[in-house]
Design an enzyme around this catalytic site. Structure first.
Site: not given
Ligand code: NAD
Length: 303
Positions: A150, A163, A166-167
Site C-alpha cells: 500500500s 497497517y 505490515a505493508k
Molecule cells: P476489502 O475489505 O474489500 O477486501 C478484503 C477481503 O479480505 C475481505 O473480503 C475480507 O473478508 C478478507 N479477509 C480479511 N482478513 C482475512 C483473513 N484473515 N483471512 C481471509 N480473508 C480475510 O479490501 P480491499 O480494498 O479489496 O483490499 C484488498 C487488499 O488491497 C488489502 O490487502 C488492502 O490492504 C490492499 N489495498 C487496498 C487499497 C484500496 O484502495 N482498496 C489500497 C492499498 C492497498
C-alpha cells in the site's frame, strides 16, 4: 498483442470474496484458470466471519462457465488454504496475497490488539500462505506470486502505523523472496493498488470511486503472473485508475568521510548527504552499500 489466458493454471487468491480480490478472482476465472477463492468474510476490523462472500464469487465464476472453489480459512492458516487448492486442483501456479483489514487509529489511541491483528493479518498472513505455497512452486520449478502492499507501506499515512508497518514488511518479504525464487522460476512482485472497495468507499467521493474500478488492476496481474513473464521479478508497481508505474529506491550521491567520523564533518556535508539533485544511485541490494564501505576503506588506506 492478445489477452493472456490461464487455462489449466491454478490460482489462489486470498481475500477474494470482496473488493479488489473479487475482481481478481472473476478475472482469472474468466481466463480459464482454476481459482481457489479464499475469504473468511470478516468485518473490516477483522471481527466475525462469513462464508457468503467467497461462495458468491465462486457461484459467479461457475455461472459463466469457469472453475472455482470457495475456501473460508483465515490467511493465518496458510497450510489449510494451499492444502485445499492442492486437494481440489492438484497443483498451484499463481498466488495473489490480497486479504486485509484495517484498524486505523493514531498511535496514542492504538491498542496492542489493534497492532497485532493488523500486522498479523497482512504480514504474517502473507508469510503463512506463501510459506505453504513455496515448496510446491520450488519443486515444480514454476510459480508466480503477487503480494499486496500500500502507499502507506511505502510512504506512511497518518493513523496507520500498524497497517503501514505490515505493508512495508510485505515489501521486504517480497523483495527477499524475489531473490530466493529467481533460480527456481518463482517470480515475486509487489502490487500497490488503489481501488474502489469498502476500504476506500468512506474516504473517497463517488466519482473518484467509479474511476478506480478494481477491474482495471487485473491487466497488470495478468502480465506479472502469466508464464510469458520470465523477467519481471522483485518489482513494486503502483496502480490505480489506469495509471501504472514502477517504484524503486533512490540514494543520494552521498559522501565518504575520514575515520573516525567527526560530527562537524557530517554537519559540513549535510546538504550533500540530503541532495537528490546530484549523481543519484538506485540500489537493489545490500552489496551496493558494502561496495561504498569498501571504496571508502581503500581510499583511506591510500592516504
Ligand atoms: P476489502 O475489505 O474489500 O477486501 C478484503 C477481503 O479480505 C475481505 O473480503 C475480507 O473478508 C478478507 N479477509 C480479511 N482478513 C482475512 C483473513 N484473515 N483471512 C481471509 N480473508 C480475510 O479490501 P480491499 O480494498 O479489496 O483490499 C484488498 C487488499 O488491497 C488489502 O490487502 C488492502 O490492504 C490492499 N489495498 C487496498 C487499497 C484500496 O484502495 N482498496 C489500497 C492499498 C492497498
Amino acid at each position: 498483442m492478445s489477452d493472456l489466458r490461464f487455462d489449466n493454471k491454478v490460482v489462489v487468491i486470498t481475500g477474494a470474496g470482496r473488493g479488489l480480490g473479487k475482481a481478481y478472482a472473476l478475472f482469472y476465472g474468466s481466463m480459464g484458470a482454476k481459482v481457489l477463492v479464499n475469504d473468511n468474510g470478516c468485518d473490516l476490523d477483522g471481527k466475525n466471519t462469513n462464508p457468503q462472500f467467497a461462495d458468491e464469487v465462486v457461484a459467479t465464476i461457475k455461472s459463466k462457465g469457469g472453475i472455482a472453489v470457495a475456501n473460508y480459512d483465515s490467511v493465518l492458516n496458510g497450510d489449510k488454504i494451499i492444502g485445499h487448492a492442492i486437494k481440489e486442483f492438484g497443483r498451484l501456479d499463481v498466488l495473489i496475497n490480497n486479504a486485509g483489514i484495517l484498524r486505523d487509529k493514531i498511535l496514542a489511541k492504538l491498542t496492542e490488539e489493534d497492532w497485532d491483528i493488523v500486522v498479523k493479518t497482512h504480514l504474517y498472513g502473507t508469510f503463512s500462505v506463501t510459506k505453504a505455497a513455496w515448496p510446491i512452486m520450488r519443486d515444480q520449478g514454476y510459480g508466480r506470486i503477487v503480494n499486496t502492499s500500500s502507499g502507506s507501506g511505502l510512504y506512511g499515512t497518518l493513523g496507520q502505523t500498524n497497517y503501514a508497518a505490515a505493508k512495508a514488511g510485505i515489501v521486504g518479504l517480497t523483495l527477499t523472496l524475489a531473490k530466493e525464487g529467481e533460480r527456481r522460476n518463482i517470480l515475486c512482485n509487489v502490487l500497490v493498488p488503489v481501488g474502489a472497495s469498502r476500504m476506500t468507499e468512506t474516504i473517497m467521493p463517488p466519482d473518484v470511486l467509479t474511476g478506480i474500478d478494481p477491474n482495471n488492476l487485473t491487466p497488470i496481474l495478468a502480465v506479472l503472473t502469466h508464464e510469458s513473464n520470465k523477467e519481471y521479478n522483485g518489482g513494486i508497481y503502483e496502480c490505480s485508475g489506469g495509471f501504472f508505474s514502477r517504484v524503486r529506491w533512490q540514494r543520494t550521491e552521498g559522501v565518504s568521510l575520514d575515520l573516525p567520523v567527526k560530527i562537524s564533518e557530517v554537519q559540513k556535508n549535510w546538504a550533500k548527504i540530503n541532495d537528490f539533485s546530484g549523481k543519484n544511485e538506485y540500489p537493489t541490494g545490500n552489496a551496493d552499500l558494502f561496495n561504498k564501505v569498501q571504496e571508502n576503506l581503500e581510499r583511506l588506506e591510500q592516504q
